[in-house]
Design an enzyme around this catalytic site. Structure first.
Site, PDB file in Angstrom:
ATOM      1  N   ARG A  15      -3.334   3.277  12.612  1.00  0.00           N
ATOM      2  CA  ARG A  15      -2.673   4.456  12.088  1.00  0.00           C
ATOM      3  C   ARG A  15      -1.821   5.258  12.788  1.00  0.00           C
ATOM      4  O   ARG A  15      -0.807   5.922  12.292  1.00  0.00           O
ATOM      5  CB  ARG A  15      -3.739   5.355  11.267  1.00  0.00           C
ATOM      6  CG  ARG A  15      -4.686   4.617  10.386  1.00  0.00           C
ATOM      7  CD  ARG A  15      -5.687   5.384   9.759  1.00  0.00           C
ATOM      8  NE  ARG A  15      -6.651   4.885   9.128  1.00  0.00           N
ATOM      9  CZ  ARG A  15      -7.889   5.046   8.594  1.00  0.00           C
ATOM     10  NH1 ARG A  15      -8.519   6.239   9.153  1.00  0.00           N
ATOM     11  NH2 ARG A  15      -8.527   4.365   7.829  1.00  0.00           N
ATOM     12  N   SER A  41      -6.556  -3.483  14.669  1.00  0.00           N
ATOM     13  CA  SER A  41      -5.883  -2.859  15.743  1.00  0.00           C
ATOM     14  C   SER A  41      -7.120  -2.454  16.719  1.00  0.00           C
ATOM     15  O   SER A  41      -6.858  -2.632  18.002  1.00  0.00           O
ATOM     16  CB  SER A  41      -5.409  -1.804  15.249  1.00  0.00           C
ATOM     17  OG  SER A  41      -6.060  -0.952  14.555  1.00  0.00           O
ATOM     18  N   LYS A  60     -12.653  -4.866   2.446  1.00  0.00           N
ATOM     19  CA  LYS A  60     -12.106  -3.992   3.253  1.00  0.00           C
ATOM     20  C   LYS A  60     -12.953  -2.841   3.586  1.00  0.00           C
ATOM     21  O   LYS A  60     -13.034  -2.089   2.783  1.00  0.00           O
ATOM     22  CB  LYS A  60     -10.443  -3.706   2.987  1.00  0.00           C
ATOM     23  CG  LYS A  60      -9.635  -2.755   3.789  1.00  0.00           C
ATOM     24  CD  LYS A  60      -8.349  -2.389   3.699  1.00  0.00           C
ATOM     25  CE  LYS A  60      -7.798  -1.354   4.349  1.00  0.00           C
ATOM     26  NZ  LYS A  60      -6.400  -1.269   4.074  1.00  0.00           N
ATOM     27  N   TYR A 111      -3.170  -9.537  16.170  1.00  0.00           N
ATOM     28  CA  TYR A 111      -2.202  -8.891  17.043  1.00  0.00           C
ATOM     29  C   TYR A 111      -2.203  -9.742  18.389  1.00  0.00           C
ATOM     30  O   TYR A 111      -1.189  -9.545  19.229  1.00  0.00           O
ATOM     31  CB  TYR A 111      -2.340  -7.332  17.285  1.00  0.00           C
ATOM     32  CG  TYR A 111      -2.455  -6.654  16.076  1.00  0.00           C
ATOM     33  CD1 TYR A 111      -1.135  -6.363  15.506  1.00  0.00           C
ATOM     34  CD2 TYR A 111      -3.680  -6.242  15.581  1.00  0.00           C
ATOM     35  CE1 TYR A 111      -1.307  -5.605  14.319  1.00  0.00           C
ATOM     36  CE2 TYR A 111      -3.462  -5.559  14.398  1.00  0.00           C
ATOM     37  CZ  TYR A 111      -2.540  -4.935  14.049  1.00  0.00           C
ATOM     38  OH  TYR A 111      -2.455  -4.425  12.770  1.00  0.00           O
ATOM     39  N   ARG A 155     -10.923   7.534   3.967  1.00  0.00           N
ATOM     40  CA  ARG A 155     -10.750   6.675   2.983  1.00  0.00           C
ATOM     41  C   ARG A 155     -11.954   6.065   2.276  1.00  0.00           C
ATOM     42  O   ARG A 155     -11.956   4.984   1.649  1.00  0.00           O
ATOM     43  CB  ARG A 155      -9.953   5.378   3.429  1.00  0.00           C
ATOM     44  CG  ARG A 155      -8.674   5.657   4.173  1.00  0.00           C
ATOM     45  CD  ARG A 155      -7.661   4.529   4.183  1.00  0.00           C
ATOM     46  NE  ARG A 155      -6.675   4.628   5.097  1.00  0.00           N
ATOM     47  CZ  ARG A 155      -5.522   5.508   4.889  1.00  0.00           C
ATOM     48  NH1 ARG A 155      -5.427   6.479   4.106  1.00  0.00           N
ATOM     49  NH2 ARG A 155      -4.541   5.552   6.001  1.00  0.00           N
ATOM     50  N   LYS A 192     -11.892  -7.625   6.364  1.00  0.00           N
ATOM     51  CA  LYS A 192     -11.250  -6.942   7.311  1.00  0.00           C
ATOM     52  C   LYS A 192     -12.395  -5.803   7.441  1.00  0.00           C
ATOM     53  O   LYS A 192     -12.512  -5.282   6.608  1.00  0.00           O
ATOM     54  CB  LYS A 192      -9.958  -6.412   6.580  1.00  0.00           C
ATOM     55  CG  LYS A 192      -9.227  -5.290   7.364  1.00  0.00           C
ATOM     56  CD  LYS A 192      -8.119  -4.987   6.881  1.00  0.00           C
ATOM     57  CE  LYS A 192      -7.434  -3.910   7.720  1.00  0.00           C
ATOM     58  NZ  LYS A 192      -6.338  -3.340   7.211  1.00  0.00           N
ATOM     59  N   GLU A 211     -16.770  -7.800  -4.661  1.00  0.00           N
ATOM     60  CA  GLU A 211     -15.453  -7.430  -4.563  1.00  0.00           C
ATOM     61  C   GLU A 211     -14.583  -8.744  -4.465  1.00  0.00           C
ATOM     62  O   GLU A 211     -13.548  -8.717  -5.005  1.00  0.00           O
ATOM     63  CB  GLU A 211     -15.089  -6.745  -3.070  1.00  0.00           C
ATOM     64  CG  GLU A 211     -15.313  -5.160  -3.098  1.00  0.00           C
ATOM     65  CD  GLU A 211     -14.639  -4.189  -3.668  1.00  0.00           C
ATOM     66  OE1 GLU A 211     -13.585  -4.796  -4.263  1.00  0.00           O
ATOM     67  OE2 GLU A 211     -14.535  -2.936  -3.807  1.00  0.00           O
ATOM     68  N   CYS A 216       0.865  -1.105  -0.077  1.00  0.00           N
ATOM     69  CA  CYS A 216       0.024   0.018  -0.173  1.00  0.00           C
ATOM     70  C   CYS A 216       1.065   1.154  -0.051  1.00  0.00           C
ATOM     71  O   CYS A 216       2.309   1.075   0.134  1.00  0.00           O
ATOM     72  CB  CYS A 216      -0.955   0.010   1.129  1.00  0.00           C
ATOM     73  SG  CYS A 216      -2.259   0.940   0.804  1.00  0.00           S
ATOM     74  N   CYS A 227      -0.251   4.308   1.985  1.00  0.00           N
ATOM     75  CA  CYS A 227      -0.500   5.184   2.928  1.00  0.00           C
ATOM     76  C   CYS A 227       0.734   5.602   3.821  1.00  0.00           C
ATOM     77  O   CYS A 227       0.673   6.481   4.475  1.00  0.00           O
ATOM     78  CB  CYS A 227      -1.684   4.706   3.579  1.00  0.00           C
ATOM     79  SG  CYS A 227      -1.840   3.206   4.188  1.00  0.00           S
ATOM     80  N   CYS A 248      -3.976   6.168   0.451  1.00  0.00           N
ATOM     81  CA  CYS A 248      -3.425   4.724  -0.112  1.00  0.00           C
ATOM     82  C   CYS A 248      -3.136   4.828  -1.444  1.00  0.00           C
ATOM     83  O   CYS A 248      -3.156   3.806  -2.213  1.00  0.00           O
ATOM     84  CB  CYS A 248      -4.481   3.731   0.180  1.00  0.00           C
ATOM     85  SG  CYS A 248      -4.790   3.504   2.039  1.00  0.00           S
TER      86      CYS A 248
END
Ligand code: PBG
Ligand code: ZN
Length: 328
Positions: free
Chosen positions: A206, A275, A196, A314, A218, A249, A234, A121, A123, A131
């Site tokens: 971020r 996150s 996404k 994570y 976005r 996501k 998609e 990406c 970004c 992005c």
């Protein structure tokens, strides 16, 4: 019927019988650990928005990977934070960019012990934090495709085992597939961030990736969370363009999307527990009102139960530790 003949509690009597009939099991084989690597002097820096998660320098990251490999985690998803940003994100395809250097070092040290997936990406690399390539007030789709395919190729040339485009431009899977094939990399798979959503749950990331958009948001390229059929479109498009693995996501607010995708498509599905999902559990358990370990296991199991094959999380290292000690 005077009393219940069907007594489901018979199979809930104790731990042994419950595991005998367990339908969903987490295993280490399906877990991917995100890793942030940054061009900086300190070996590691804790990310304020994601307690327990760090940015690592090019040196520090090798120690971290060693730990990941020792925990038997099979794959990482690598994000880079460069020291220079510009309008075009040109450090994203620099052969001496942060990701390219990191991948070369990691592959040299760990070889095939670890699958290295690189996020593709712009970004983190653009001064405006979008992005793609900005023209006027909008992100130009087709100009961005040219840059993204260069980025993907440069990752693969450095040794990336799989590329994961996360920009949500139309047609980027085909553009990347063509570029890789033209250059002799038709054996490298693409995991596309296919569905996404434009989600509030990305806030903590971020900060970690230093990739907050400097103007606007976005929502002209990421999906609207009101839509589910569109997600299937998609995903279908990405499969037709050559995606080997498709991703949904975020994960926990989108279990219906994972489940629908699982029913409709046969390719492997990855889910990215993002996150914000991590932070919600961390903070709520820190406050003392939910149990960290139990919540993490319930959260991650629910994503598998919905139909995801691969889980990007994570919580990867914690899950791996619990698996190792047999306490999962
Ligand atoms: C963007 C990107 C995002 C995440 C990974 N790559 C979202 C965004 O900034 O819009 C989010 C991951 C997370 O929240 O854990 N290319
Ligand atoms: Zn991006």
């Amino acid at each position: 019927m005077e009393y219940p003949y069907t007594r489901l509690r018979r199979l809930r009597k104790n731990g042994i019988i419950r595991s005998l009939v367990k339908e969903t099991e987490l295993t280490i084989n399906h877990i991917v650990c995100p890793v942030f690597v940054k061009e900086m002097d300190e070996k590691k820096a804790e990310i304020p928005s994601m307690p327990g998660i760090y940015q690592f320098s090019l040196e520090g990251v090798l120690r971290e990977i060693e730990e990941i490999v020792d925990l038997s985690i099979p794959a990482i998803l690598l994000f880079g934070i460069p020291d220079k940003k510009d309008e075009y994100g040109s450090s994203a395809f620099d052969e001496n960019g942060v990701i390219q250097k990191a991948v070369r070092r990691i592959k040299k040290l760990f070889g095939d012990e670890l699958l290295v997936i690189t996020d593709v990406c712009l970004c983190e690399y653009t001064s405006h934090g979008h992005c793609g390539i900005v023209k006027g007030e909008t992100v130009d789709n087709d100009e961005t495709l040219k840059v993204l395919s260069r980025v993907a190729l440069s990752h693969v040339e450095a040794g990336s085992d799989m590329v994961a485009p996360s920009d949500m431009m139309d047609g980027r899977v085909r553009a990347i597939r063509d570029e890789l094939d033209k250059n002799g990399y038709n054996h490298i798979p693409i995991m596309s961030y296919a569905a996404k959503y434009a989600s509030s749950l990305y806030g903590p990331f971020r900060v970690a990736a230093e990739s907050k958009p400097q103007f606007g948001d976005r929502s002209s390229y990421q999906m609207d969370f009101h839509n589910k059929r569109e997600a299937l479109t998609e995903i279908e498009l990405d499969i037709n363009e050559g995606a080997d693995i498709v991703m949904v996501k975020p994960a926990i607010f989108y279990l219906d999307v994972i489940s629908a995708a699982r029913e409709r498509f046969t390719v492997p599905i990855a889910a990215y527990s993002v996150s914000g999902e991590y932070l919600m559990v961390k903070e709520a358990s820190r406050a003392g009102y939910i149990d960290y370990k139990k919540t993490v296991i319930e959260l991650t199991t629910s994503i598998k139960r919905a139909g995801a094959d691969i889980l990007i999380t994570y919580f990867a290292k914690d899950l791996a530790k619990w698996m190792k000690e047999g306490s999962l």
